[in-house]
Design a protein around this motif. Structure first.
Motif, PDB file in Angstrom:
ATOM      1  N   LYS A 230      66.332 163.381 126.140  1.00 29.65           N
ATOM      2  CA  LYS A 230      65.865 163.519 124.754  1.00 29.65           C
ATOM      3  C   LYS A 230      64.366 163.249 124.646  1.00 29.65           C
ATOM      4  O   LYS A 230      63.916 162.655 123.673  1.00 29.65           O
ATOM      5  CB  LYS A 230      66.642 162.533 123.869  1.00 29.65           C
ATOM      6  N   VAL A 231      63.614 163.696 125.669  1.00 30.30           N
ATOM      7  CA  VAL A 231      62.177 163.354 125.709  1.00 30.30           C
ATOM      8  C   VAL A 231      61.392 163.828 124.496  1.00 30.30           C
ATOM      9  O   VAL A 231      60.386 163.218 124.141  1.00 30.30           O
ATOM     10  CB  VAL A 231      61.456 163.898 126.976  1.00 30.30           C
ATOM     11  N   ASP A 232      61.831 164.901 123.867  1.00 31.37           N
ATOM     12  CA  ASP A 232      61.067 165.431 122.736  1.00 31.37           C
ATOM     13  C   ASP A 232      61.640 165.007 121.382  1.00 31.37           C
ATOM     14  O   ASP A 232      61.174 165.462 120.336  1.00 31.37           O
ATOM     15  CB  ASP A 232      60.989 166.962 122.819  1.00 31.37           C
ATOM     16  N   GLU A 233      62.639 164.133 121.413  1.00 30.49           N
ATOM     17  CA  GLU A 233      63.219 163.675 120.146  1.00 30.49           C
ATOM     18  C   GLU A 233      62.596 162.354 119.729  1.00 30.49           C
ATOM     19  O   GLU A 233      62.076 161.608 120.543  1.00 30.49           O
ATOM     20  CB  GLU A 233      64.740 163.506 120.314  1.00 30.49           C
ATOM     21  N   SER A 234      62.690 162.056 118.432  1.00 34.68           N
ATOM     22  CA  SER A 234      62.139 160.772 118.005  1.00 34.68           C
ATOM     23  C   SER A 234      63.131 159.656 118.318  1.00 34.68           C
ATOM     24  O   SER A 234      64.338 159.869 118.431  1.00 34.68           O
ATOM     25  CB  SER A 234      61.761 160.780 116.524  1.00 34.68           C
ATOM     26  N   VAL A 235      62.571 158.469 118.473  1.00 34.50           N
ATOM     27  CA  VAL A 235      63.342 157.307 118.883  1.00 34.50           C
ATOM     28  C   VAL A 235      63.691 156.514 117.626  1.00 34.50           C
ATOM     29  O   VAL A 235      62.830 156.311 116.774  1.00 34.50           O
ATOM     30  CB  VAL A 235      62.480 156.447 119.842  1.00 34.50           C
ATOM     31  N   PRO A 236      64.955 156.056 117.466  1.00 36.69           N
ATOM     32  CA  PRO A 236      65.293 155.273 116.266  1.00 36.69           C
ATOM     33  C   PRO A 236      64.567 153.932 116.241  1.00 36.69           C
ATOM     34  O   PRO A 236      64.164 153.416 117.282  1.00 36.69           O
ATOM     35  CB  PRO A 236      66.803 155.078 116.380  1.00 36.69           C
ATOM     36  N   LEU A 237      64.443 153.400 115.051  1.00 31.69           N
ATOM     37  CA  LEU A 237      63.681 152.167 114.854  1.00 31.69           C
ATOM     38  C   LEU A 237      64.210 151.028 115.728  1.00 31.69           C
ATOM     39  O   LEU A 237      63.444 150.268 116.316  1.00 31.69           O
ATOM     40  CB  LEU A 237      63.727 151.794 113.361  1.00 31.69           C
ATOM     41  N   ALA A 239      65.532 151.132 118.600  1.00 28.53           N
ATOM     42  CA  ALA A 239      65.143 151.288 120.010  1.00 28.53           C
ATOM     43  C   ALA A 239      63.684 150.875 120.208  1.00 28.53           C
ATOM     44  O   ALA A 239      63.330 150.235 121.202  1.00 28.53           O
ATOM     45  CB  ALA A 239      65.362 152.726 120.465  1.00 28.53           C
ATOM     46  N   VAL A 240      62.840 151.235 119.245  1.00 28.13           N
ATOM     47  CA  VAL A 240      61.432 150.811 119.308  1.00 28.13           C
ATOM     48  C   VAL A 240      61.369 149.286 119.282  1.00 28.13           C
ATOM     49  O   VAL A 240      60.652 148.651 120.066  1.00 28.13           O
ATOM     50  CB  VAL A 240      60.615 151.404 118.130  1.00 28.13           C
ATOM     51  N   ALA A 241      62.175 148.696 118.370  1.00 27.32           N
ATOM     52  CA  ALA A 241      62.193 147.233 118.249  1.00 27.32           C
ATOM     53  C   ALA A 241      62.635 146.582 119.560  1.00 27.32           C
ATOM     54  O   ALA A 241      62.037 145.604 120.023  1.00 27.32           O
ATOM     55  CB  ALA A 241      63.122 146.823 117.104  1.00 27.32           C
ATOM     56  N   THR A 242      63.665 147.159 120.197  1.00 26.76           N
ATOM     57  CA  THR A 242      64.148 146.608 121.470  1.00 26.76           C
ATOM     58  C   THR A 242      63.069 146.670 122.544  1.00 26.76           C
ATOM     59  O   THR A 242      62.837 145.708 123.277  1.00 26.76           O
ATOM     60  CB  THR A 242      65.402 147.385 121.940  1.00 26.76           C
ATOM     61  N   MET A 243      62.372 147.822 122.602  1.00 24.45           N
ATOM     62  CA  MET A 243      61.308 147.963 123.617  1.00 24.45           C
ATOM     63  C   MET A 243      60.187 146.952 123.380  1.00 24.45           C
ATOM     64  O   MET A 243      59.669 146.355 124.324  1.00 24.45           O
ATOM     65  CB  MET A 243      60.766 149.396 123.625  1.00 24.45           C
ATOM     66  N   LEU A 244      59.840 146.757 122.118  1.00 28.87           N
ATOM     67  CA  LEU A 244      58.765 145.817 121.805  1.00 28.87           C
ATOM     68  C   LEU A 244      59.181 144.377 122.127  1.00 28.87           C
ATOM     69  O   LEU A 244      58.386 143.595 122.644  1.00 28.87           O
ATOM     70  CB  LEU A 244      58.355 145.947 120.332  1.00 28.87           C
ATOM     71  N   GLN A 245      60.463 144.047 121.836  1.00 28.03           N
ATOM     72  CA  GLN A 245      60.963 142.705 122.176  1.00 28.03           C
ATOM     73  C   GLN A 245      60.902 142.462 123.683  1.00 28.03           C
ATOM     74  O   GLN A 245      60.485 141.411 124.148  1.00 28.03           O
ATOM     75  CB  GLN A 245      62.412 142.538 121.696  1.00 28.03           C
ATOM     76  N   ARG A 246      61.321 143.489 124.446  1.00 24.85           N
ATOM     77  CA  ARG A 246      61.287 143.357 125.919  1.00 24.85           C
ATOM     78  C   ARG A 246      59.855 143.188 126.410  1.00 24.85           C
ATOM     79  O   ARG A 246      59.583 142.379 127.287  1.00 24.85           O
ATOM     80  CB  ARG A 246      61.922 144.593 126.553  1.00 24.85           C
ATOM     81  N   LEU A 247      58.963 143.981 125.815  1.00 25.37           N
ATOM     82  CA  LEU A 247      57.545 143.902 126.210  1.00 25.37           C
ATOM     83  C   LEU A 247      56.999 142.506 125.920  1.00 25.37           C
ATOM     84  O   LEU A 247      56.323 141.904 126.763  1.00 25.37           O
ATOM     85  CB  LEU A 247      56.742 144.970 125.458  1.00 25.37           C
ATOM     86  N   LYS A 248      57.327 141.983 124.723  1.00 23.63           N
ATOM     87  CA  LYS A 248      56.814 140.662 124.322  1.00 23.63           C
ATOM     88  C   LYS A 248      57.342 139.586 125.268  1.00 23.63           C
ATOM     89  O   LYS A 248      56.566 138.746 125.734  1.00 23.63           O
ATOM     90  CB  LYS A 248      57.246 140.363 122.865  1.00 23.63           C
ATOM     91  N   SER A 249      58.646 139.659 125.581  1.00 19.91           N
ATOM     92  CA  SER A 249      59.193 138.605 126.450  1.00 19.91           C
ATOM     93  C   SER A 249      58.608 138.712 127.864  1.00 19.91           C
ATOM     94  O   SER A 249      58.395 137.710 128.527  1.00 19.91           O
ATOM     95  CB  SER A 249      60.722 138.636 126.457  1.00 19.91           C
ATOM     96  N   GLN A 250      58.278 139.949 128.307  1.00 19.59           N
ATOM     97  CA  GLN A 250      57.648 140.090 129.625  1.00 19.59           C
ATOM     98  C   GLN A 250      56.240 139.500 129.636  1.00 19.59           C
ATOM     99  O   GLN A 250      55.820 138.866 130.595  1.00 19.59           O
ATOM    100  CB  GLN A 250      57.569 141.561 130.024  1.00 19.59           C
ATOM    101  N   LEU A 251      55.513 139.719 128.525  1.00 19.12           N
ATOM    102  CA  LEU A 251      54.139 139.233 128.444  1.00 19.12           C
ATOM    103  C   LEU A 251      54.108 137.712 128.369  1.00 19.12           C
ATOM    104  O   LEU A 251      53.131 137.083 128.792  1.00 19.12           O
ATOM    105  CB  LEU A 251      53.423 139.844 127.226  1.00 19.12           C
ATOM    106  N   GLU A 252      55.170 137.139 127.817  1.00 18.90           N
ATOM    107  CA  GLU A 252      55.219 135.681 127.658  1.00 18.90           C
ATOM    108  C   GLU A 252      55.651 134.963 128.946  1.00 18.90           C
ATOM    109  O   GLU A 252      55.556 133.755 129.013  1.00 18.90           O
ATOM    110  CB  GLU A 252      56.181 135.321 126.515  1.00 18.90           C
TER     111      GLU A 252
END
Ligand SMILES: [Zn+2]
Length: 253
Positions: A230-237, A239-252
């Motif tokens: 689904k590379v050309d489809e938009s991502v639901p909110l 999923a974006v939130a999950t990615m950002l949470q994962r990114l934040k916990s990795q940075l911490e």
């Protein structure tokens, strides 16, 4: 760089603060020129063609410095790699030779790129003031026989797709044609994709999209493989939130 007197010097156009006009929202001209040039540099070395390069990283070279490097390289030939920009409908490869040179090499490189699938636009030379060449890469490179290659137009959609998907093919076509021109033995490579071929992406997904999404997987920001379909489809909110949470916990960490 090496000390052998080169037959050829490759010149990736632009660099550093000089991004190059042949840029768009997918690539910067300076970066695509460098990718093409480093590929050719490596291939000519593999084929034992003595070769130099004007820059092998993202640095700015003034026209004075650049042409001095070319003149002092001892090379007989210079290939200067560029991408073009003009009206959106303008398409195709151009090769440009000095007003004092015959067009044999420029035409051979042009035909090789056309045979690889790019539309052919023109082979030409351009005079500037007082009977000199218009382009400094011809005017100020002394006795080095320089051909400027404009592989295609960054301002045209079809050219951009061709360049993004097959820049290695165009780069290799130039390597082969140059070897033929100087009468040097040539052997092809099987072109390796930058990443292993990933399954799950729709066919005809361009490399730059696959590379971008693969980065999310490598960083563990995205884990469910079905997103690849689904590379050309938009991502639901969520999923974006999950990615950002994962990114934040990795940075911490
Ligand atoms: Zn350029």
């Amino acid at each position: 760089m090496n000390d052998t007197k080169p037959i050829l010097i490759i010149d990736p156009g632009h660099g550093g603060k000089d991004i190059g006009g042949g840029s768009n929202d997918i690539f910067k001209e300076k970066e695509m020129n460098l990718k093409i040039s480093l590929y050719q540099y490596q291939r000519f070395q593999e084929l034992n063609v003595p070769v130099h390069i004007t820059r092998d990283s993202d640095i700015y070279l003034s026209p004075t410095t650049r042409t001095e490097i070319v003149r002092e390289s001892g090379a007989i030939y210079c290939i200067s790699n560029h991408l073009n920009a003009y009206k959106p409908e303008a398409r195709g490869v151009e090769t440009i030779h000095s007003i004092f040179a015959d067009d044999t090499l420029a035409r051979k490189l042009f035909q090789a790129i056309v045979a690889e699938g790019m539309l052919g636009r023109r082979v030409f030379s351009k005079a500037g003031d007082s009977g000199k060449d218009y382009y400094f890469m011809h005017r100020d490179t002394g006795s080095v026989k320089t051909v400027i290659i404009e592989y295609g137009f960054a301002t045209n959609k079809q050219d951009t797709e061709l360049i993004v998907n097959n820049w290695q093919g165009f780069a290799e076509a130039v390597v082969k044609a140059f070897c033929e021109y100087i009468g040097h033995p040539y052997s092809p490579v099987i072109i390796q994709p930058e990443q292993p071929i990933e399954t799950g992406y729709p066919t005809n997904t361009p490399d730059w999209k696959i590379n971008a999404v693969n980065w999310l997987y490598r960083q563990n920001l995205l884990t469910d493989q079905s997103w690849k379909g689904k590379v050309d489809e938009s991502v639901p909110l969520w999923a974006v939130a999950t990615m950002l949470q994962r990114l934040k916990s990795q940075l911490e960490k």
